[in-house]
Design a protein around this motif. Sequence first.
Motif, PDB file in Angstrom:
ATOM      1  N   PRO A   1      28.677  37.973  48.804  1.00 29.03           N
ATOM      2  CA  PRO A   1      30.024  37.419  48.802  1.00 29.03           C
ATOM      3  C   PRO A   1      30.916  38.026  47.740  1.00 29.03           C
ATOM      4  O   PRO A   1      32.131  37.979  47.868  1.00 29.03           O
TER       5      PRO A   1
ATOM      6  N   MET B   1      26.696  35.330  43.101  1.00 29.05           N
ATOM      7  CA  MET B   1      25.663  34.740  43.961  1.00 29.05           C
ATOM      8  C   MET B   1      24.764  35.840  44.488  1.00 29.05           C
ATOM      9  O   MET B   1      25.237  36.900  44.887  1.00 29.05           O
TER      10      MET B   1
ATOM     11  N   GLN C   1      25.926  33.264  54.688  1.00 29.64           N
ATOM     12  CA  GLN C   1      26.784  32.124  54.990  1.00 29.64           C
ATOM     13  C   GLN C   1      28.236  32.578  55.177  1.00 29.64           C
ATOM     14  O   GLN C   1      28.666  33.606  54.657  1.00 29.64           O
TER      15      GLN C   1
ATOM     16  N   THR D   1      31.146  29.502  51.410  1.00 28.19           N
ATOM     17  CA  THR D   1      30.726  29.963  50.080  1.00 28.19           C
ATOM     18  C   THR D   1      31.863  29.901  49.067  1.00 28.19           C
ATOM     19  O   THR D   1      31.674  29.486  47.916  1.00 28.19           O
TER      20      THR D   1
END
Length: 245
Positions: free
Chosen positions: A15, A1, A97, A102
């Motif tokens: 992440p 991501m 986030q 996630t």
Amino acid sequence: MTPANPLAAALGVSPRFDAGLYRWVTDTAQHAPGPVNDTIRVFSDYGLGLFAVLMLLALWHARPYGPVRTVQALAVPLTVVAAFLVNDVLKSLVDEQRPCRTLHTVTVEACPALGDWSFPSNHTVIAAATAAALLLVDRRVGLLAAPLALLMGASRVWIGVHYPHDVLAGLVVGALVGTLLTLLVRRYAPRAERWRLLNVPLLDGRGDPVADAAPAAPATPATPTGPMGAGSRPAEQPSVPTAPE
């Protein structure tokens, strides 16, 4: 991501950076006894109250040492608020986030809502700023706050609401802001003694309070003394009888 924005990319916030470590910690938490997870969750959610108690303790210790030390102790909460505001700006710029949103992992704590950004950890920033400031104001109290700050950061990962890098960034931001602002306060705190803003007794070289000079008491007249001691009445002279005419 991909990161949420160019600033996140520049900071290396993704992440994928430490998702494996995060999953390992949260999986370990799922196999821990329920009372252990409950204790860690309560500390993580409400443990910042312990840092408020330590601030009050540092203020109590500072009062006998005069206004300069007291001003530094009083400034610790303001320093922590400043660190929180700096971190809040940083969180809004990065827009990361929460990992539980996630990665969709099972966590000890309910996952915060969307838009409640993760990087850096607010709890960790507050704890680290408090510990850094207290180490400079009252070393004994600061040595109690420092390990609590580390435990606070670790607990945020354990309950699943932060990545490890959120906590590391929170420790850096909190310690940096706490140290810089406390050193700034230390530089200007001596003005408080000149201004006499605080009614705090000063100490002499032996550690005893220095009392302000009191006006000399007016002299009292001496009390007449007699054979029976202080305050006794003078002895009466015996009367001499007179012969009858």
